[in-house]
Design an enzyme around this catalytic site. Structure first.
Site, PDB file in Angstrom:
ATOM      1  CB  SER A  57      33.585  43.149  45.778  1.00 46.53           C
ATOM      2  OG  SER A  57      34.938  43.003  46.014  1.00 46.53           O
ATOM      3  CG  HIS A  72      41.546  41.466  48.619  1.00 44.26           C
ATOM      4  ND1 HIS A  72      40.957  42.490  49.318  1.00 44.26           N
ATOM      5  CD2 HIS A  72      40.542  40.794  47.999  1.00 44.26           C
ATOM      6  CE1 HIS A  72      39.645  42.430  49.149  1.00 44.26           C
ATOM      7  NE2 HIS A  72      39.360  41.416  48.366  1.00 44.26           N
ATOM      8  CE1 TYR A  74      43.168  44.866  46.752  1.00 43.78           C
ATOM      9  CE2 TYR A  74      42.561  42.805  45.678  1.00 43.78           C
ATOM     10  CZ  TYR A  74      42.209  43.963  46.355  1.00 43.78           C
ATOM     11  OH  TYR A  74      40.893  44.215  46.620  1.00 43.78           O
ATOM     12  CD  GLU A  75      43.503  44.959  51.227  1.00 43.77           C
ATOM     13  OE1 GLU A  75      43.387  45.695  52.221  1.00 43.77           O
ATOM     14  OE2 GLU A  75      42.725  44.026  50.981  1.00 43.77           O
ATOM     15  CG  MET A 123      41.987  40.277  41.781  1.00 45.73           C
ATOM     16  SD  MET A 123      42.159  42.061  41.808  1.00 45.73           S
ATOM     17  CE  MET A 123      41.772  42.464  40.093  1.00 45.73           C
ATOM     18  CB  SER A 124      39.337  37.334  47.022  1.00 45.96           C
ATOM     19  OG  SER A 124      38.157  36.871  46.399  1.00 45.96           O
ATOM     20  CG  ASN A 164      34.286  41.382  34.828  1.00 46.95           C
ATOM     21  OD1 ASN A 164      34.220  41.451  36.049  1.00 46.95           O
ATOM     22  ND2 ASN A 164      35.332  40.865  34.203  1.00 46.95           N
ATOM     23  CG  HIS A 194      37.065  48.002  43.086  1.00 48.10           C
ATOM     24  ND1 HIS A 194      36.884  46.651  43.293  1.00 48.10           N
ATOM     25  CD2 HIS A 194      36.714  48.610  44.265  1.00 48.10           C
ATOM     26  CE1 HIS A 194      36.454  46.439  44.532  1.00 48.10           C
ATOM     27  NE2 HIS A 194      36.345  47.608  45.131  1.00 48.10           N
TER      28      HIS A 194
HETATM   29  N1  HPA Z   1      39.434  39.729  37.116  1.00 48.22           N
HETATM   30  C1  HPA Z   1      39.862  39.656  38.393  1.00 48.22           C
HETATM   31  N2  HPA Z   1      39.084  39.906  39.419  1.00 48.22           N
HETATM   32  C2  HPA Z   1      37.814  40.258  39.182  1.00 48.22           C
HETATM   33  C3  HPA Z   1      37.307  40.329  37.877  1.00 48.22           C
HETATM   34  C4  HPA Z   1      38.162  40.044  36.781  1.00 48.22           C
HETATM   35  O1  HPA Z   1      37.787  40.105  35.594  1.00 48.22           O
HETATM   36  N3  HPA Z   1      36.000  40.703  37.990  1.00 48.22           N
HETATM   37  C5  HPA Z   1      35.734  40.804  39.315  1.00 48.22           C
HETATM   38  N4  HPA Z   1      36.820  40.543  40.047  1.00 48.22           N
END
Ligand code: HPA
Length: 280
Positions: free
Chosen positions: A35, A88, A90-91, A216-217, A240, A252
């Site tokens: 991303s 991903h 989640y899709e 998540m990937s 983050n 996102h």
């Molecule tokens: N958690 C899951 N996926 C993410 C995060 C997170 O804090 N930050 C960027 N992708």
């Protein structure tokens, strides 16, 4: 005598479609862009870009920040094939797409796969903007893309994951980071299926499990790459701190903004890394 693998038709169709657009190009390094990191392809010289919808079996990414193009050309002296856009779990069940993408890189001639992603940090000493080299992973809840009938011509039914992230490539990454005087963090990436971000309780549990970053990937692509014999290197761009570790609201959009802010550092590292890779 060792036999050449016989790849199934749809894989051959994907390679044929790519070769029609870019005849004599032999990539050796595949790169999956996470991303907000798609702009790495701006550095690719003599680039040829093919939209995924022109490659049989490739997906049309629906997530903002993932474009959906295969970009090939020279990057830091290496012939690369960049997947600008991933899918991903989640899709939905994206196993077939993921298999097609990773195995196409292999069939095009790649011996190495560099995976990148945006991730949350589980360490207060690894803030947003840091780059973490993935040394290993924990699969918390991402489905395994190898589930189902195995194709023995692509790889064995059961695979070891003890060298999931290649030691020699890790060493090259350290050298590349030192050469550009970049602080390179190292750690374990824990994969969640998403699409929700984690709860603070999950983040506390993941810290206890020994994870350093969460996302998540990536894990499915790494499993597929190891299955077909690609060597893997992995980088997380920290966008983050994990949920509950700060007052930040995780969205996102926030991930994309933070990734865009610090993707230049990751790009410099990737360029340095490619320079250190000797083809063997
Ligand atoms: N958690 C899951 N996926 C993410 C995060 C997170 O804090 N930050 C960027 N992708």
């Amino acid at each position: 005598m060792s036999q050449q693998p016989i790849f199934p038709n749809s894989l051959r169709d994907a390679v044929t479609a790519i070769r029609q657009q870019n005849k004599a190009f032999d990539p050796t390094i595949g790169i999956i862009l996470g991303s907000g990191m798609g702009s790495l392809v701006d550095h690719v010289q003599g680039s040829v870009a093919i939209d995924y919808h022109n490659i049989p079996g490739f997906p049309i990414p629906k997530v903002q920040g993932h474009q959906g193009r295969l970009v090939m050309g020279m990057l830091a002296g290496q012939n690369v094939a960049c997947l600008q856009g991933r899918v991903h779990f989640y899709e939905g069940d994206v196993s077939l797409f993921l298999r097609q993408m990773v195995r196409t890189l292999k069939l095009l001639g790649c011996h190495t796969l560099l995976v990148t992603n945006a991730a949350g940090s589980l360490r207060t000493d690894m803030p947003a903007g840091s780059v973490m080299m993935i040394t290993d992973h924990l699969n918390y809840s991402i489905p395994n893309p190898l589930v189902g009938l195995n194709d023995d011509e692509i790889g064995p039914r059961f695979i070891g994951m003890d060298q999931a992230y290649d030691n020699i490539l890790q060493q090259k990454m350290r050298v590349a980071a030192a050469s550009i005087k970049m602080k390179l963090y190292e750690g374990i990436y824990l994969g969640c299926r998403g699409p929700n971000f984690e709860t603070p309780a999950e983040i506390r549990a993941f810290i206890r499990l020994g994870a350093d970053a969460v996302g998540m990937s990536t894990i499915p692509e790494v499993i597929l790459a190891r299955h077909c014999g690609l060597r893997v290197a992995g980088l997380s761009l920290i966008t983050n701190l994990g949920a509950g570790m700060s007052h930040e609201l995780l969205t996102h959009e926030h991930t994309l903004q933070q990734a865009a802010k610090s993707s230049a550092a990751l790009q410099q590292l990737v360029l340095g890394f490619l320079k250190t890779i000797a083809i063997n």
